[in-house]
Write an enzyme that holds these catalytic residues in place. Sequence first.
Site, PDB file in Angstrom:
ATOM      1  N   HIS A   9      -9.503 -14.521   0.872  1.00 41.80           N
ATOM      2  CA  HIS A   9      -8.616 -13.419   0.431  1.00 41.80           C
ATOM      3  C   HIS A   9      -9.449 -12.317   0.495  1.00 41.80           C
ATOM      4  CE1 HIS A   9      -5.947 -11.041  -2.502  1.00 41.80           C
ATOM      5  NE2 HIS A   9      -5.224 -11.711  -1.442  1.00 41.80           N
ATOM      6  N   GLU A  36      -7.836 -13.922   5.340  1.00 36.30           N
ATOM      7  CA  GLU A  36      -6.424 -13.322   4.975  1.00 36.30           C
ATOM      8  C   GLU A  36      -7.220 -11.795   4.770  1.00 36.30           C
ATOM      9  OE1 GLU A  36      -3.139 -11.052   2.570  1.00 36.30           O
ATOM     10  OE2 GLU A  36      -5.579 -11.414   2.543  1.00 36.30           O
ATOM     11  N   ASP A  38      -4.637  -7.548   5.123  1.00 27.90           N
ATOM     12  CA  ASP A  38      -3.968  -6.310   5.344  1.00 27.90           C
ATOM     13  C   ASP A  38      -4.055  -5.392   6.084  1.00 27.90           C
ATOM     14  OD1 ASP A  38      -3.262  -7.532   2.224  1.00 27.90           O
ATOM     15  OD2 ASP A  38      -4.872  -7.120   2.152  1.00 27.90           O
ATOM     16  N   HIS A  51      -5.675  -2.773   2.049  1.00 26.25           N
ATOM     17  CA  HIS A  51      -5.003  -3.526   1.505  1.00 26.25           C
ATOM     18  C   HIS A  51      -3.499  -2.275   0.445  1.00 26.25           C
ATOM     19  CE1 HIS A  51      -3.100  -4.769  -2.646  1.00 26.25           C
ATOM     20  NE2 HIS A  51      -2.128  -6.347  -2.543  1.00 26.25           N
ATOM     21  N   GLU A 111      -1.380 -10.461   7.090  1.00 19.23           N
ATOM     22  CA  GLU A 111      -0.170  -9.576   6.099  1.00 19.23           C
ATOM     23  C   GLU A 111       0.230  -8.474   6.214  1.00 19.23           C
ATOM     24  OE1 GLU A 111      -1.291  -9.440   2.069  1.00 19.23           O
ATOM     25  OE2 GLU A 111       0.381  -8.710   1.651  1.00 19.23           O
ATOM     26  N   LYS A 113       1.949  -5.415   6.104  1.00 13.22           N
ATOM     27  CA  LYS A 113       1.706  -5.019   4.715  1.00 13.22           C
ATOM     28  C   LYS A 113       3.207  -3.367   4.769  1.00 13.22           C
ATOM     29  CE  LYS A 113      -0.843  -5.303   0.866  1.00 13.22           C
ATOM     30  NZ  LYS A 113       0.054  -7.564   0.273  1.00 13.22           N
TER      31      LYS A 113
END
Length: 246
Positions: A9, A36, A38, A51, A111, A113
């Site tokens: 993560h 993972e 962002d 993030h 991911e 964002k």
Amino acid sequence: MQQTINFAHRGASAYCPENTMAAFRRAIELGATGIETDVQRTKDGRLVLIHDESLKRTTGDARLVKDVDYSELSALDAGSWFSDSFAGERIPLLEELLELAKDTELVINLELKNGVVPYEGIEAEVISMVQEYELGERIILSSFNHYSLVLCKEIAPEVKTGILYMEGLYQPWEYAKSIKANALHAYKYAVLPQWVQEAAGHGIAYHPFTVNDEIELERLLRFGVSGIITDYPDRLDAIMRRIERS
Ligand code: G3P
Ligand code: MG
């Protein structure tokens, strides 16, 4: 059975400043089989891995990512907040991670964002970049913004998508199928073993987040989830090896 994907993560974020190249490299060393991260966009349109929408927490700069050009953003120190030994770590470009992943078998979960800042058009930009690297099956796009996931599938039906959510949705595999998503990126408490089995029967994978406790990691592994997102890829790796041996 397919090996559970060990997603680090934000990289190995328990040991290194999150979303830095140091964290991604360390994740590989610690046994991660996935990463993972962002994705956001700078003022001048570069895709970067960070993030928070604000630069404050990890660099000390009070501005938002969307308001800063890459030349300035890339000069910020994104490592010292974590430890002096990481002084000089930068906010990476998406292409730096894809370059690292290219010669590995890592699965990369990007991911988007785009829940707070909408970053219009980011779906096409990210897809076009991952297509350039020909990572195909090894890319999963996820987001809490599910309209964005629908758009990803419209742009490129072959790109895998994962639905991020926090709550105990009713039959989330039905919802996943309705937006043609491939995976459920569920908050760790929104996962029960019978749901994992039922989702699998519909071809939908579970990739719960963010699981750090050893007992919880083992419990979810035994549920048969397809992947787990953790700050401690070493812990997950050790548990997987122990279960394999037993
Ligand atoms: O993708 C899983 C997890 O990262 C979602 O939450 O806030 O850590 O990006 P967050
Ligand atoms: Mg994330």
